[in-house]
Structures are given as C-alpha cells and as structure tokens.
Design a protein around this motif. Structure first.
Motif, PDB file in Angstrom:
ATOM      1  N   ASP A 177     -43.953 -34.705  14.676  1.00 12.04           N
ATOM      2  CA  ASP A 177     -45.087 -35.190  14.188  1.00 12.04           C
ATOM      3  C   ASP A 177     -45.918 -35.490  15.229  1.00 12.04           C
ATOM      4  O   ASP A 177     -45.652 -35.888  16.268  1.00 12.04           O
ATOM      5  CB  ASP A 177     -44.847 -36.745  13.575  1.00 12.04           C
ATOM      6  N   ARG A 178     -47.462 -35.028  14.951  1.00 15.33           N
ATOM      7  CA  ARG A 178     -48.423 -35.271  16.036  1.00 15.33           C
ATOM      8  C   ARG A 178     -49.440 -36.169  15.690  1.00 15.33           C
ATOM      9  O   ARG A 178     -50.226 -36.804  16.244  1.00 15.33           O
ATOM     10  CB  ARG A 178     -49.130 -33.932  16.324  1.00 15.33           C
ATOM     11  N   MET A 234     -51.971 -39.076  14.871  1.00 14.70           N
ATOM     12  CA  MET A 234     -52.095 -40.286  15.568  1.00 14.70           C
ATOM     13  C   MET A 234     -51.553 -41.504  14.562  1.00 14.70           C
ATOM     14  O   MET A 234     -51.135 -42.529  15.088  1.00 14.70           O
ATOM     15  CB  MET A 234     -53.360 -40.464  16.181  1.00 14.70           C
ATOM     16  N   GLU A 235     -52.031 -41.345  13.389  1.00 11.77           N
ATOM     17  CA  GLU A 235     -51.931 -42.490  12.305  1.00 11.77           C
ATOM     18  C   GLU A 235     -50.622 -42.637  12.029  1.00 11.77           C
ATOM     19  O   GLU A 235     -50.258 -43.800  11.668  1.00 11.77           O
ATOM     20  CB  GLU A 235     -52.765 -42.225  11.075  1.00 11.77           C
ATOM     21  N   GLY A 236     -49.679 -41.504  12.606  1.00 10.43           N
ATOM     22  CA  GLY A 236     -48.112 -41.980  12.040  1.00 10.43           C
ATOM     23  C   GLY A 236     -47.779 -41.925  10.491  1.00 10.43           C
ATOM     24  O   GLY A 236     -46.752 -42.204  10.208  1.00 10.43           O
ATOM     25  N   ASN A 237     -48.519 -41.395   9.740  1.00  7.27           N
ATOM     26  CA  ASN A 237     -48.462 -41.565   8.246  1.00  7.27           C
ATOM     27  C   ASN A 237     -48.064 -40.031   7.537  1.00  7.27           C
ATOM     28  O   ASN A 237     -48.579 -39.903   6.513  1.00  7.27           O
ATOM     29  CB  ASN A 237     -49.238 -42.241   7.461  1.00  7.27           C
ATOM     30  N   SER A 238     -47.614 -39.108   8.514  1.00  7.76           N
ATOM     31  CA  SER A 238     -47.604 -37.562   7.944  1.00  7.76           C
ATOM     32  C   SER A 238     -46.687 -37.736   6.910  1.00  7.76           C
ATOM     33  O   SER A 238     -46.678 -36.495   5.984  1.00  7.76           O
ATOM     34  CB  SER A 238     -47.153 -36.653   9.209  1.00  7.76           C
ATOM     35  N   ALA A 239     -45.762 -38.511   6.844  1.00 13.57           N
ATOM     36  CA  ALA A 239     -44.623 -38.520   5.579  1.00 13.57           C
ATOM     37  C   ALA A 239     -45.478 -38.700   4.142  1.00 13.57           C
ATOM     38  O   ALA A 239     -45.214 -38.183   3.461  1.00 13.57           O
ATOM     39  CB  ALA A 239     -43.658 -39.660   5.783  1.00 13.57           C
ATOM     40  N   ALA A 240     -46.549 -39.641   4.485  1.00 13.30           N
ATOM     41  CA  ALA A 240     -47.351 -39.930   3.201  1.00 13.30           C
ATOM     42  C   ALA A 240     -48.076 -38.792   2.898  1.00 13.30           C
ATOM     43  O   ALA A 240     -48.303 -38.460   1.789  1.00 13.30           O
ATOM     44  CB  ALA A 240     -48.194 -41.219   3.472  1.00 13.30           C
ATOM     45  N   HIS A 241     -48.662 -38.139   3.711  1.00  6.39           N
ATOM     46  CA  HIS A 241     -49.415 -37.023   3.708  1.00  6.39           C
ATOM     47  C   HIS A 241     -48.746 -36.035   2.560  1.00  6.39           C
ATOM     48  O   HIS A 241     -49.109 -35.050   1.827  1.00  6.39           O
ATOM     49  CB  HIS A 241     -50.002 -36.227   4.893  1.00  6.39           C
ATOM     50  N   LEU A 242     -47.249 -35.764   3.352  1.00  2.00           N
ATOM     51  CA  LEU A 242     -46.495 -34.613   2.712  1.00  2.00           C
ATOM     52  C   LEU A 242     -46.063 -35.147   1.126  1.00  2.00           C
ATOM     53  O   LEU A 242     -45.936 -34.221   0.260  1.00  2.00           O
ATOM     54  CB  LEU A 242     -45.141 -34.574   3.426  1.00  2.00           C
ATOM     55  N   LYS A 243     -45.854 -36.347   1.094  1.00  2.40           N
ATOM     56  CA  LYS A 243     -45.349 -36.785  -0.351  1.00  2.40           C
ATOM     57  C   LYS A 243     -46.642 -36.591  -1.305  1.00  2.40           C
ATOM     58  O   LYS A 243     -46.298 -36.215  -2.327  1.00  2.40           O
ATOM     59  CB  LYS A 243     -45.099 -38.270  -0.280  1.00  2.40           C
ATOM     60  N   SER A 244     -47.814 -36.836  -0.648  1.00  3.63           N
ATOM     61  CA  SER A 244     -48.920 -36.434  -1.526  1.00  3.63           C
ATOM     62  C   SER A 244     -48.912 -35.076  -1.992  1.00  3.63           C
ATOM     63  O   SER A 244     -49.155 -34.644  -3.048  1.00  3.63           O
ATOM     64  CB  SER A 244     -50.236 -36.750  -0.591  1.00  3.63           C
ATOM     65  N   ASP A 294     -58.315 -34.571  10.523  1.00  5.52           N
ATOM     66  CA  ASP A 294     -57.417 -34.411  11.996  1.00  5.52           C
ATOM     67  C   ASP A 294     -56.516 -33.092  11.700  1.00  5.52           C
ATOM     68  O   ASP A 294     -55.657 -33.137  10.712  1.00  5.52           O
ATOM     69  CB  ASP A 294     -56.574 -35.690  11.838  1.00  5.52           C
ATOM     70  N   PRO A 295     -56.875 -32.058  12.304  1.00  8.78           N
ATOM     71  CA  PRO A 295     -56.026 -30.920  12.334  1.00  8.78           C
ATOM     72  C   PRO A 295     -54.358 -31.153  12.537  1.00  8.78           C
ATOM     73  O   PRO A 295     -53.796 -30.174  11.991  1.00  8.78           O
ATOM     74  CB  PRO A 295     -56.553 -29.919  13.478  1.00  8.78           C
ATOM     75  N   ASP A 296     -54.179 -32.162  13.147  1.00  8.55           N
ATOM     76  CA  ASP A 296     -52.773 -32.545  13.496  1.00  8.55           C
ATOM     77  C   ASP A 296     -52.091 -32.913  11.947  1.00  8.55           C
ATOM     78  O   ASP A 296     -50.649 -32.597  12.168  1.00  8.55           O
ATOM     79  CB  ASP A 296     -52.298 -33.938  14.268  1.00  8.55           C
ATOM     80  N   VAL A 297     -52.721 -33.226  10.883  1.00 15.02           N
ATOM     81  CA  VAL A 297     -52.157 -33.391   9.665  1.00 15.02           C
ATOM     82  C   VAL A 297     -51.582 -31.954   9.203  1.00 15.02           C
ATOM     83  O   VAL A 297     -50.503 -31.975   8.616  1.00 15.02           O
ATOM     84  CB  VAL A 297     -53.178 -34.199   8.745  1.00 15.02           C
ATOM     85  N   VAL A 298     -52.355 -31.077   9.240  1.00 10.71           N
ATOM     86  CA  VAL A 298     -51.990 -29.545   8.901  1.00 10.71           C
ATOM     87  C   VAL A 298     -50.641 -29.274   9.737  1.00 10.71           C
ATOM     88  O   VAL A 298     -49.800 -28.649   9.304  1.00 10.71           O
ATOM     89  CB  VAL A 298     -53.154 -28.759   8.925  1.00 10.71           C
ATOM     90  N   HIS A 299     -50.706 -29.363  10.966  1.00  9.65           N
ATOM     91  CA  HIS A 299     -49.548 -29.048  11.842  1.00  9.65           C
ATOM     92  C   HIS A 299     -48.453 -29.833  11.417  1.00  9.65           C
ATOM     93  O   HIS A 299     -47.420 -29.081  11.170  1.00  9.65           O
ATOM     94  CB  HIS A 299     -50.120 -29.581  13.445  1.00  9.65           C
ATOM     95  N   ASP A 300     -48.633 -31.145  11.105  1.00  8.47           N
ATOM     96  CA  ASP A 300     -47.460 -31.918  10.716  1.00  8.47           C
ATOM     97  C   ASP A 300     -46.760 -31.510   9.163  1.00  8.47           C
ATOM     98  O   ASP A 300     -45.617 -31.263   9.169  1.00  8.47           O
ATOM     99  CB  ASP A 300     -47.606 -33.356  10.636  1.00  8.47           C
ATOM    100  N   GLY A 341     -62.421 -36.989  -2.328  1.00 11.31           N
ATOM    101  CA  GLY A 341     -62.407 -38.509  -1.678  1.00 11.31           C
ATOM    102  C   GLY A 341     -62.827 -37.930  -0.252  1.00 11.31           C
ATOM    103  O   GLY A 341     -62.925 -36.918   0.500  1.00 11.31           O
ATOM    104  N   ARG A 342     -63.327 -38.961   0.614  1.00 12.23           N
ATOM    105  CA  ARG A 342     -63.801 -38.728   2.083  1.00 12.23           C
ATOM    106  C   ARG A 342     -62.936 -38.181   2.961  1.00 12.23           C
ATOM    107  O   ARG A 342     -63.317 -37.111   3.810  1.00 12.23           O
ATOM    108  CB  ARG A 342     -64.063 -40.280   2.681  1.00 12.23           C
ATOM    109  N   TRP A 343     -61.447 -38.071   2.791  1.00 12.61           N
ATOM    110  CA  TRP A 343     -60.856 -37.054   3.656  1.00 12.61           C
ATOM    111  C   TRP A 343     -60.106 -35.965   3.145  1.00 12.61           C
ATOM    112  O   TRP A 343     -59.468 -35.305   3.789  1.00 12.61           O
ATOM    113  CB  TRP A 343     -59.746 -38.305   4.293  1.00 12.61           C
ATOM    114  N   GLN A 344     -60.484 -35.712   1.805  1.00 10.48           N
ATOM    115  CA  GLN A 344     -59.811 -34.636   0.951  1.00 10.48           C
ATOM    116  C   GLN A 344     -60.460 -33.476   1.148  1.00 10.48           C
ATOM    117  O   GLN A 344     -61.807 -33.186   1.390  1.00 10.48           O
ATOM    118  CB  GLN A 344     -59.844 -34.742  -0.324  1.00 10.48           C
ATOM    119  N   GLY A 345     -59.704 -32.334   1.440  1.00  9.25           N
ATOM    120  CA  GLY A 345     -59.856 -31.023   1.661  1.00  9.25           C
ATOM    121  C   GLY A 345     -59.080 -30.012   0.615  1.00  9.25           C
ATOM    122  O   GLY A 345     -57.869 -30.357   0.471  1.00  9.25           O
ATOM    123  N   ILE A 346     -59.569 -29.067   0.094  1.00  9.26           N
ATOM    124  CA  ILE A 346     -58.444 -28.023  -0.571  1.00  9.26           C
ATOM    125  C   ILE A 346     -58.281 -26.975   0.488  1.00  9.26           C
ATOM    126  O   ILE A 346     -58.844 -26.457   1.313  1.00  9.26           O
ATOM    127  CB  ILE A 346     -59.401 -27.148  -1.670  1.00  9.26           C
TER     128      ILE A 346
END
Lengths: 135, 135, 135
Positions: free
Chosen positions: A78-79, A81-91, C56-62, C110-115
C-alpha cells in the motif's frame, strides 16, 4: 414526476452493511414508475452497494468479517497516504451501483433479498443517486 | 409485446457456472426489442450472474476452483446457522445482475463472451427476472 | 442522434487501470442525451470496468497490487491452457459493465469518482460498447 433523486445516509461505524430497501421503495413510490428498472448509485469511492440476505443479521456479520479476511486493512504494498486502500478495493469488489427490476410499481426482489449500502471507511455522510428507467 | 419475464433454472451441483446466453437470447426474441439493454437479475442470495469466456470449459473450472480458494466454505468467524455464508459472499462478489447491450435485436457480446448463472449452494430451483429497456 | 457506439482502447501494460471518464463524457456529448443512464460494456473476458478514485494515482497502484495479492497469476488447480485464468477471475470480480447516471447532459459522478478500464492480460487492443438509455 421526477425520475431521479439524491438521498443521504449517515453511517455510524467504520464498516457496515446498511439495509436501504425501504428508502429505495419510498423513492420509487415518489417516482410513480410502473415498470422498468431502478438504478441505485453511490457517489463515493470507499463504499459500495450490494444485494444480499435481509432476514438473518448473521449473514451481514459474516459478509463483513469475510470481506476483512479477504481484504486486510493494510498490506505491505500500500502507498495511498490516506491508508484506506482496503476500502477502495471493497468498493470495486461490490460495485458502485445495483439495478433492480420494477413491476406494477414495486421493486422485484426475491423473498430473502434486500438492498444494502456498504460502508467501508466510516462513519461518514454518504449520498446515493437514484434513477428510474421505464421499460 | 412483453418487456419482462421470469425464467426458471434447475441447477444440479453444489457449485456451477451455467451458460444461459441462449435462454436470454430466446427471451430477447420474444420481447422483440431492437435496440437497448437486456437486464438479467437473480432472485436469490446464494447465487450470482457473470459474463466470462464460453469457449474453453477449463475457464469455468478454473473460475470455480479459484472462487473456492478465495472464499473457503467455512471460516472461524462464521455465525450464520445455515452454514452457507461463503455462497452469500460469492453472490455479492459476482453481483445479482448483468446488463447486456442489444443492437438490431441481438445481444451485443464479444467473440468469447457468454452469460453465466453462478450457483453457489445448489442443487436448487432458481429464478431469473429479465427486463428489456429500449434505448 | 446515435444512442450506442463502440470505442477502442490500446492498452500498453500487462495490467492497468486506465481512466476513461473523458472518453465516456465525449460520447455522451455526441449522443446528446439529457437525463438517463450511460452503460459502458467491455467486449472481452480478461478485462473489466470499475469506478474508483481518480485523484491520487497511488489508489490505482494499490488496487492493482491488492488484486494480484487476492488473485495470484497461477494456482495449482488451473487447467486453462492460455494460463490467464487470473485475468478471467478479475474480469468477473470487477464486472463487464458500469452504469452511470446522467443529469442535464453530464455524467453524475462524485467528487473523487472516475471510470476505469481494467486491463488484466495486456497489452491488447480492446473495445467498449456504450449505450445511452433516457429516463
């Protein structure tokens, strides 16, 4: 009659599956659509929406535990910064929307089915966007 | 012409991915819709629906094995008395519906794509609800 | 005005999550639909589509790392000769389509959502099928 509407939801835990079938049914009544599809969309990236059993609350318990088993809160790669990548994956695993058939002005759901909002990084104020599409 | 219909499916194993593209195409022909979307919805909470490869049956084999690897039948946190929480999670991971484009009266699917019903706690009698939405 | 369109995408890595919100918005403008739903469907079985954070591109990485953690490239039960069953499972976990609300001619996100288009066995040429459904 309107055919789309935002509704708000206040979640009260870090993770939860919140039954929203009644709210969706109420909006459908406002829309007055007789036959078609009801689309329920979340406007956030750390929550999701799903359909599952609404009878035994232990199913919700087990789903949340099993999702945590599958998607640990932190892993070494995980990179973000918010530390909530788990929540993004569940989404992404649940998905951002469900689409439910409507017949004679009623949601078409199986006997045990309910619509659940999945909060994975709460508590927060959340918004859903509902759209009625006539067939 | 009708624009929604229930169809039944008898599954014959505890877990299976059953190709249903032909049944869906037949209902589309009954509906007579030329362009739009076909929505296929399961009325149960221990099965799901997905689109994947319909050419090599080994893909279905691998998907079922990998889903079991990912979602073991029992884990220590399970509370649900029926003991089928794994099937509920697979239902949520696959989703309760797929939506397929329709053009010139035909399902729009890629060369290798087929629609599959996912049984995760069978054998059972199952019901799908199909809706045609014109564009 | 057309209400469906194919668009092509050239992926350049074995795995990637490629932002496609702008392409989808451009097609929506061509369609000229004011209110309704935009359906985005992939015509392949080793890729998927999802909505997640586009800031944040780190979300895609994670997400990509975590999907690999969840779905290893090979497991001992795999039989499919092409050796890409992992990509098929990721396709099923993400799903073959997303459906996004449209209001006043704009995608409702939403503000942070992308396809994102999810490539899981690239690089390849890929095709998406977009359909506009008025509400």
């Amino acid at each position: 009659m309107p055919d789309s509407k935002k509704i708000s939801l206040k979640t009260d835990a870090h993770e939860s599956l919140i039954p929203i079938t009644h709210q969706v049914a109420d909006v459908l009544t406002e829309f007055g659509m007789v036959n078609g599809l009801m689309h329920i969309f979340v406007l956030h990236t750390t929550c999701g929406i799903t359909i599952n059993e609404n009878a035994d609350p232990d199913v919700v318990h087990d789903l949340l535990e099993r999702l945590n088993h599958l998607v640990p809160w932190r892993i070494s790669s995980d990179r973000h910064m918010e530390g909530n990548s788990a929540a993004h994956l569940k989404s992404t695993l649940l998905g951002s929307s469900v689409t439910v058939p409507v017949s004679n002005g009623q949601l078409v759901l199986g006997r045990w089915q309910g619509i659940f909002f999945g909060e994975f990084d709460g508590p927060r104020q959340r918004t859903l966007y509902l759209t009625a599409i006539p067939s």
